[in-house]
Structure formats: structure tokens, C-alpha cells
Design a protein around this motif. Structure first.
Motif, PDB file in Angstrom:
ATOM      1  N   PHE A 119       0.833  -1.196   0.000  1.00 11.31           N
ATOM      2  CA  PHE A 119       0.000   0.000   0.000  1.00 11.31           C
ATOM      3  C   PHE A 119       0.876   1.258   0.000  1.00 11.31           C
ATOM      4  N   ALA A 120       1.945   1.244   0.789  1.00 12.51           N
ATOM      5  CA  ALA A 120       2.861   2.387   0.826  1.00 12.51           C
ATOM      6  C   ALA A 120       3.470   2.632  -0.547  1.00 12.51           C
ATOM      7  N   GLN A 121       3.841   1.565  -1.248  1.00 11.51           N
ATOM      8  CA  GLN A 121       4.429   1.699  -2.573  1.00 11.51           C
ATOM      9  C   GLN A 121       3.438   2.328  -3.547  1.00 11.51           C
ATOM     10  N   GLU A 122       2.171   1.950  -3.442  1.00  9.39           N
ATOM     11  CA  GLU A 122       1.157   2.518  -4.320  1.00  9.39           C
ATOM     12  C   GLU A 122       0.949   4.004  -4.031  1.00  9.39           C
ATOM     13  N   LEU A 123       0.960   4.340  -2.755  1.00 12.33           N
ATOM     14  CA  LEU A 123       0.809   5.748  -2.391  1.00 12.33           C
ATOM     15  C   LEU A 123       1.994   6.581  -2.877  1.00 12.33           C
ATOM     16  N   ILE A 124       3.178   6.003  -2.797  1.00  2.29           N
ATOM     17  CA  ILE A 124       4.373   6.714  -3.269  1.00  2.29           C
ATOM     18  C   ILE A 124       4.239   7.058  -4.748  1.00  2.29           C
ATOM     19  N   GLN A 125       3.717   6.117  -5.532  1.00  2.00           N
ATOM     20  CA  GLN A 125       3.539   6.372  -6.957  1.00  2.00           C
ATOM     21  C   GLN A 125       2.452   7.408  -7.220  1.00  2.00           C
ATOM     22  N   LEU A 126       1.473   7.461  -6.342  1.00  4.30           N
ATOM     23  CA  LEU A 126       0.343   8.373  -6.530  1.00  4.30           C
ATOM     24  C   LEU A 126       0.652   9.792  -6.078  1.00  4.30           C
ATOM     25  N   PHE A 127       1.357   9.909  -4.954  1.00  9.56           N
ATOM     26  CA  PHE A 127       1.559  11.224  -4.348  1.00  9.56           C
ATOM     27  C   PHE A 127       2.634  12.023  -5.085  1.00  9.56           C
ATOM     28  N   PRO A 128       2.483  13.344  -5.128  1.00 10.70           N
ATOM     29  CA  PRO A 128       3.572  14.196  -5.642  1.00 10.70           C
ATOM     30  C   PRO A 128       4.697  14.275  -4.614  1.00 10.70           C
ATOM     31  N   LYS A 129       5.862  14.727  -5.065  1.00  7.98           N
ATOM     32  CA  LYS A 129       7.032  14.783  -4.201  1.00  7.98           C
ATOM     33  C   LYS A 129       6.769  15.585  -2.935  1.00  7.98           C
ATOM     34  N   GLU A 130       6.000  16.673  -3.057  1.00  8.54           N
ATOM     35  CA  GLU A 130       5.756  17.541  -1.893  1.00  8.54           C
ATOM     36  C   GLU A 130       5.093  16.773  -0.755  1.00  8.54           C
ATOM     37  N   VAL A 131       4.227  15.825  -1.092  1.00  6.97           N
ATOM     38  CA  VAL A 131       3.564  15.034  -0.059  1.00  6.97           C
ATOM     39  C   VAL A 131       4.538  14.021   0.539  1.00  6.97           C
ATOM     40  N   LEU A 132       5.420  13.492  -0.290  1.00  7.64           N
ATOM     41  CA  LEU A 132       6.403  12.521   0.204  1.00  7.64           C
ATOM     42  C   LEU A 132       7.327  13.132   1.246  1.00  7.64           C
ATOM     43  N   ASP A 133       7.495  14.443   1.198  1.00  2.42           N
ATOM     44  CA  ASP A 133       8.428  15.120   2.109  1.00  2.42           C
ATOM     45  C   ASP A 133       7.738  15.773   3.300  1.00  2.42           C
ATOM     46  N   ILE A 134       6.443  15.532   3.487  1.00  2.00           N
ATOM     47  CA  ILE A 134       5.763  16.083   4.660  1.00  2.00           C
ATOM     48  C   ILE A 134       6.352  15.452   5.919  1.00  2.00           C
ATOM     49  N   GLN A 135       6.656  16.277   6.904  1.00  2.00           N
ATOM     50  CA  GLN A 135       7.188  15.802   8.188  1.00  2.00           C
ATOM     51  C   GLN A 135       6.112  15.888   9.259  1.00  2.00           C
ATOM     52  N   ASN A 136       6.044  14.880  10.109  1.00  2.00           N
ATOM     53  CA  ASN A 136       5.039  14.892  11.164  1.00  2.00           C
ATOM     54  C   ASN A 136       5.497  15.752  12.336  1.00  2.00           C
ATOM     55  N   ASN A 137       4.816  15.645  13.453  1.00  2.00           N
ATOM     56  CA  ASN A 137       5.118  16.527  14.586  1.00  2.00           C
ATOM     57  C   ASN A 137       6.497  16.281  15.195  1.00  2.00           C
ATOM     58  N   LEU A 138       7.078  15.135  14.914  1.00  2.00           N
ATOM     59  CA  LEU A 138       8.445  14.839  15.358  1.00  2.00           C
ATOM     60  C   LEU A 138       9.437  15.090  14.229  1.00  2.00           C
TER      61      LEU A 138
END
Length: 345
Positions: A119-138
Motif C-alpha cells: 500500500f505504501a508503494q502505491e501511495l508513493i507512486q500516486l503522491f507528488p514529491k511535496e507530499v512525500l516530504d511532509i514531516q510529522n510533529n516529530l
């Protein structure tokens, strides 16, 4: 000392509202036992006491149970070609894709935390780079989390899609720092495989908030394979950590790690590199009465006459140790403080 505070238990602050890996620690307690879990999942200790609800902004919410339902609904089926594609299925859940939990996790963060690799691999292909680089609260990016969990295939997918290797978490660690600290050799290989030196060198020189670069962390944790990888990628062997100016060779000497010492010296590390206080690796070896490593440094050409800020040579620190004293020349004749006749005992 630079090696202090580098254990896994100190990676994240105690009693802090968690996200990322810490979310996994707390929510896994509420899950029913599963036979298909990786054998090493227990290496991340469970510290949470209550089940966490990943509440998203807006009307959506993501829980441990609902994530598996999302995976079931969104994952491509190899058998039913008539089923909607992943893109069309997800387009109906556009608000879900834009969801960020109160802890700053995207759906990709959560898929990685739960080790839903496909599922993570599919999301990686779907999401733009900007989403891949979102950082969480940590300040953990998906790349940080995939590295913590040693998901090399996910790391490869993120790197191929252009995820940033320069992002630092709340401890100042890049994902490559994490790999060096925990010995995730496969992940480190994927992160460094195709990057040109112009992009990789700045990451190799980045220091975390304790002043440690990737090579320092690899040396501190005796990760010899990763040290070799970093050397192959032209990491600076003489980079100084930010607190006391130790190089990786100083750290290896302090740890009495003769394998790392030999490795660093064979690749050209400066045997006479000085800390901020002027101490060389030989000063540290002699001060620890470590004759084998002191001998190795001397054989590699260490200057026995160098003085630290206390005006001490390594010989001054020998403290009567015959094995150490035998390594030094008999300085019967000196000019300007240096031996003219070097007769060993």
C-alpha cells in the motif's frame, strides 16, 4: 562526550505526545496478536498506555482498524481487472488523501508505520514529491520512518520518486543518520545508490543536534559495513564532530574498536588529527593504556611528539606502562624538541 546519548531509548523525548514511530509504540498495544508480524517488530519498545486515535482534520478519522479497511479498499487487485483502478478509487476519497492527523502523519506515514509495504508503494507512486516530504510533529518524513523499520523496498521507492534526503527530524538526524546509527545497511545502500556527489556530500557532512555526522554515528555503533559504504561514497574521514572536535578515528580509539581503527587508517584517515583540545588519537590510546591500538597508530606514522593544550605529549600520558613506553623512541638527542636519534627499546 560525543558518544553519550546515542542509544535507541533516547531517540524520542519521554512522555511527549507522540507521532510517527511513537504512535506505533502506543497503538500496537491495542492490536490483537498476529502470527504474521515480523519477528523483530518487538525491538521498538511499547511505551504508550492508551490506545491512540489518529483523528484527521475535517470529518475523516483514521484508526488502527480503519487503516486496514482503507488498504483493503484501495489496494490494486491482480485478479479483477474490472475493478476500479487505484487512482479512480482514491479519487473518490480525495479528502482522505489530503488527511493529516493531529500528530502530523499523512496516510503514507501510517501505511509505513503499520508496515503495509504494498500500500505504501502505491501511495508513493500516486503522491507528488511535496507530499512525500511532509514531516510529522516529530519532524519525521516517510523516509525516516521507512528507515527506522528497515523497509528497504519502501526506501527505494521514495528515493526513486525524489524524496529529500536532507530533511532532519527533531534530533537533527537525516534518514541516512538513522540508517548509520541502527545498522540499516540495505536502507543506506538504497539512499546513496544513485545520488550524485553534489547531492550526497552535503548530507554526509550534515551534523545532528549532538554534532554527529553519519560517519561518526556509524563509528560509534561499530557499523563497519556502513562505514565502508560511506567511505566508498567519499565521506570525509576527518570530519570533526561539533562538541569536542573528535574524528571517527578518535571515536574508534575511545571504543577500543581496533577493526574500525584499521579500516579508517587503511582508507587514509589522518592519524594525527587533533581535537579542539589538541589531543590526537595517540593521546587517547595512550591515556587509556591501550597498547595494541597505540602500536597500530605508531606503525601508521603517528607523531609521538605532538602536544595537546595541556602541553602533554602522548609519552607524558604513558604513566609508566612498559608496553606503551616501548613504542616510543629513546630521545637522547633532540633539536627543537624532536628526536634526532630514534633508537627503540
Amino acid at each position: 562526550m560525543a558518544s553519550d546519548g546515542c542509544s535507541k531509548d533516547e531517540l524520542l523525548e519521554e512522555n511527549r505526545t507522540d507521532s510517527g514511530i511513537e504512535s506505533y509504540r502506543s497503538i500496537v498495544k491495542s492490536e490483537e496478536p498476529r502470527d504474521d508480524l515480523p519477528a523483530d517488530r518487538g525491538k521498538f519498545s511499547i511505551t504508550g498506555t492508551e490506545e491512540r486515535l489518529d483523528s484527521a482534520y475535517g470529518s475523516s478519522s483514521i484508526t488502527v482498524e480503519s487503516l486496514s479497511e482503507i488498504v483493503k479498499e484501495c489496494t490494486l487487485s491482480d485478479e479483477a481487472v474490472e475493478e476500479p483502478t487505484l487512482t479512480s478509487e482514491l479519487s473518490e476519497q480525495e479528502n482522505l488523501l489530503r488527511t493529516i492527523t493531529d500528530e502530523g502523519d499523512t496516510l503514507l506515514h501510517l501505511a509505513i508505520i503499520h508496515e503495509e509495504t504494498s500500500f505504501a508503494q502505491e501511495l508513493i507512486q500516486l503522491f507528488p514529491k511535496e507530499v512525500l516530504d511532509i514531516q510529522n510533529n516529530l519532524y519525521q518524513s516517510p523516509l525516516h520512518l521507512a528507515t527506522y523499520l528497515n523497509l528497504a523496498a519502501v526506501v527505494r521507492g521514495l528515493m526513486e520518486k525524489g524524496a529529500s534526503l536532507e530533511l532532519q527530524d527533531q534530533d537533527g538526524n537525516t534518514a541516512l543518520h538513522v540508517a548509520c546509527q541502527h545498522g540499516q545497511t540495505d536502507c543506506a545502500t538504497e539512499m546513496t545508490r544513485d545520488l550524485p556527489p553534489s547531492e550526497l556530500v552535503p548530507v554526509l557532512e550534515t551534523q545532528n543536534w549532538r554534532g554527529l555526522a553519519c560517519l561518526h554515528l556509524a563509528a560509534l555503533n561499530r557499523q563497519h559495513q556502513i562505514m565502508k559504504l560511506l567511505m566508498k561514497k567519499e565521506a570525509d574521514l576527518n570530519v570533526q564532530e561539533g562538541t569536542s572536535g573528535k574524528t571517527a578515528l578518535h571515536l574508534a580509539v575511545e571504543l577500543r574498536d581496533i577493526t574500525s581503527v584499521k579500516l579508517l587508517l587503511s582508507r587514509g584517515a589522518n592519524v594525527d588529527a587533533a581535537m579542539f583540545n589538541g589531543c590526537t588519537p595517540l593521546h587517547l590510546a595512550v591515556g587509556r593504556q591501550d597498547a595494541p591500538i597505540a602500536n597500530l597508530l605508531c606503525q601508521s606514522g603517528a607523531d609521538t611528539m605532538l602536544r595537546n593544550m595541556e602541553d602533554e605529549t602522548a609519552l607524558d600520558l604513558a604513566d609508566g606502562n612498559d608496553d606503551i613506553l616501548a613504542l616510543f623512541p629513546f630521545d637522547d638527542i633532540q633539536i627543537s624538541g624532536r628526536s634526532v636519534v630514534s633508537v627503540r627499546y
